[in-house]
Design a protein around this motif. Structure first.
Motif, short mmCIF file in Angstrom:
data_model
loop_
_atom_site.label_atom_id
_atom_site.label_comp_id
_atom_site.label_asym_id
_atom_site.label_seq_id
_atom_site.Cartn_x
_atom_site.Cartn_y
_atom_site.Cartn_z
N ASN A 31 0.81 -1.22 0.00
CA ASN A 31 0.00 0.00 0.00
C ASN A 31 0.83 1.26 0.00
OD1 ASN A 31 -1.29 -2.30 1.44
ND2 ASN A 31 -3.07 -0.97 1.23
N TYR A 51 -6.77 1.31 -11.69
CA TYR A 51 -6.58 0.52 -10.47
C TYR A 51 -7.90 0.35 -9.72
CZ TYR A 51 -4.82 -0.69 -5.80
OH TYR A 51 -4.59 -1.29 -4.59
N ILE A 55 -9.91 -3.08 -8.89
CA ILE A 55 -10.23 -3.50 -7.51
C ILE A 55 -11.71 -3.89 -7.43
CG2 ILE A 55 -10.58 -2.66 -5.14
CD1 ILE A 55 -7.73 -2.99 -5.44
N GLY A 59 -10.80 -7.45 -8.43
CA GLY A 59 -10.18 -7.73 -7.13
C GLY A 59 -11.17 -8.26 -6.10
N ALA A 224 -1.44 -1.97 -13.12
CA ALA A 224 -2.57 -1.76 -12.21
C ALA A 224 -3.15 -3.09 -11.76
CB ALA A 224 -3.64 -0.91 -12.89
N GLN A 227 -0.69 -4.64 -9.32
CA GLN A 227 -0.72 -3.91 -8.04
C GLN A 227 -1.99 -4.25 -7.25
OE1 GLN A 227 1.41 -2.35 -6.32
NE2 GLN A 227 0.03 -1.54 -4.73
N ALA A 228 -3.12 -4.36 -7.95
CA ALA A 228 -4.37 -4.69 -7.26
C ALA A 228 -4.26 -6.06 -6.61
CB ALA A 228 -5.54 -4.65 -8.23
N SER A 231 -1.74 -5.91 -3.66
CA SER A 231 -2.22 -5.18 -2.50
C SER A 231 -3.32 -5.93 -1.76
CB SER A 231 -2.71 -3.79 -2.91
OG SER A 231 -2.91 -3.00 -1.78
N GLY A 260 -11.42 -5.09 0.92
CA GLY A 260 -11.16 -4.37 -0.33
C GLY A 260 -11.20 -2.86 -0.15
N THR A 264 -7.81 -0.26 -0.03
CA THR A 264 -7.71 0.78 -1.05
C THR A 264 -7.60 2.17 -0.41
OG1 THR A 264 -9.05 -0.63 -2.47
CG2 THR A 264 -8.82 1.67 -3.13
#
Ligand code: TRP
Length: 450
Positions: A31, A51, A55, A59, A224, A227-228, A231, A260, A264
């Motif tokens: 994060n 992103y 998510i 995600g 993205a 990364q999602a 994370s 989630g 974020t």
């Protein structure tokens, strides 16, 4: 076919304990350190827009899928698939996951070691009296050393091993309850302070006003996506494993949504802390893996009680990294314990040692020894290989498994969503949207479509 071991599996102490542990797994270096690096290298606003969409539509649905699989099977990342779909190849996702846990934790331990060094740097004052406030020089010379970063990495790995040996409930659950809210509060205070330093306008514009031309770059979507997944701790069975310590009475959807949303929120707050400071102190937002370490000391330097704030910040980031590292290690440990009937202690010590050794090249590649693969230093290579290849691939298989390998009625029942609107949207996401999205991003990146 339930063995003794499986009937006696560990369980979370409470539902809130489960959510906090998942949150502890999700919130980590990803994060703060990885998010700011990746957002910075991919131009900010446009990246963040993509992103957030990922998510929401890929995600969180895949988080639900992992929870559902884990709670249903009451087994580890590999065992889950073998138990729920014997003789079918879905378990390959589990193997990818176990491999990814080795890869990710190897470099994660290195960066977490840097965080520990910075924590002690503020405690002892060595980061307070850096000549001419050359924090970039301080960082570059530290990570370029041979032994010192490896010693910090070793200490961090030893702590991770220590917690996982004790077991899930007493160690992780307890610590998370206190430390995660503290990290949240400190991040907000620091973000507000950072906005007063003169780079606020540029920083916020960089983060939130998309430069649409950036959307033409196929790499942005892959970055993205990766990364999602990184994370949210997704795509390698960490959430399957954590879900498997959950009893049937606990409801999944609110847990998935809270994890989630909060994960974020933490990333965005970290962005609001870091990017205004990047511009205020004239650094390059695309400055790479050291961004956090070169930016934040400037903020603390300007702040009243900055040394205290710096120590607190790096301590809490260290705690966040630790709870994430624990979940990474637990994936491999749970698998090896079942597969080879190892005791917890034996599994943790063996796997922890292997991962520590695997991390050494990542550490050395930061300046001491030029270890590069495909033009990237070894740490960055391992990071991108796991995040941009292993995790999305694992997520793809997991989505397909629930979407196509299960009967719809079973999936709706076993996820607690039921035959509701949200339930049907979820099915649609794991059946079509997430797999197609992931595939398109892969194909686009290698230039086959788009
Ligand atoms: N999500 C963690 C972070 O953001 C890292 C992490 C922990 C992770 N467990 C994981 C990433 C499992 C992928 C899979 O720092």
């Amino acid at each position: 076919m339930l063995s003794q071991q499986e009937t006696k599996r560990e369980q979370w102490g409470s539902r809130i304990g489960f959510i906090l542990a998942c949150l502890g797994s999700a919130v980590g270096l990803g994060n703060v350190w990885r998010f700011s690096t990746t957002a910075g290298e991919n131009g900010g606003g446009a990246f963040i827009l993509v992103y957030l969409l990922i998510i929401l539509f890929i995600g969180i649905p895949v988080v639900m899928a992992e929870f559902t699989i884990g709670r249903k099977s009451q087994s580890d990342a590999v065992g889950s698939f073998q138990k729920l779909a014997p003789g079918k190849p879905w378990f390959i996702a589990g193997f990818l996951g176990v491999a990814a846990s080795f890869i990710i934790l190897s470099f994660y331990g290195v960066v977490a070691g840097w965080v520990m060094k910075y924590f002690f740097g503020y405690l002892t004052g060595s980061l307070v009296n850096v000549p001419e406030n050359d924090f970039t020089g301080y960082f570059v010379s530290f990570i370029g050393k041979t032994a010192e970063p490896i010693i910090w990495q070793f200490i961090f790995m030893a702590l991770t091993v220590g917690i996982v040996v004790v077991g899930v409930k007493k160690g992780i659950e307890a610590a998370n309850k206190v430390l995660m809210p503290l990290l949240g509060v400190l991040l907000i205070i620091l973000a507000i302070y950072s906005l007063t330093l003169g780079g606020a306008k540029e920083g916020l514009t960089f983060l939130f006003s998309p430069d649409w031309s950036k959307l033409a770059d196929p790499h942005l979507y892959l970055a993205a996506l990766g990364q999602a997944f990184f994370s949210l701790s997704l795509g390698m069975g960490a959430l399957i494993t954590y879900g498997s310590y959950l009893s049937k009475e606990n409801k999944l959807p609110t847990a998935a949504l809270s994890v989630g949303a909060l994960d974020t929120l933490v990333a965005l707050t970290a962005g609001i802390l870091i990017f205004p400071a990047v511009f205020a102190f004239g650094l390059d937002p695309a400055g790479g893996a050291g961004l956090v370490f070169m930016t934040l000391p400037n903020v603390f330097d300007q702040m009243p009680l900055g040394a205290v704030a710096g120590a607190a910040f790096f301590f809490l980031l260290f705690a966040a990294a630790l709870t994430s590292a624990v979940s990474l290690l637990e994936v491999a440990v749970a698998y090896f314990m079942r597969k080879f009937s190892w005791g917890r202690k034996q599994a943790v010590l063996i796997i922890g040692s292997i991962i520590f050794v695997l991390g050494i090249p990542s550490s050395l590649s930061q300046g001491a020894v030029p270890i590069t693969i495909m033009g990237k230093d070894f740490l960055t290579f391992m990071d991108e290989l796991s995040g941009n290849v292993f995790l999305p691939l694992g997520g793809l298989i997991i989505a397909l498994f629930i979407g196509w390998g299960w009967k719809k009625t079973d999936a709706l029942r076993d996820s607690d969503l039921g035959d509701t609107l949200i339930g049907n949207i979820w099915i649609w996401c794991v059946r079509i949207l997430a797999p197609v999205g992931i595939l398109l991003i892969f194909l686009n990146k290698i230039g086959i479509v788009g």
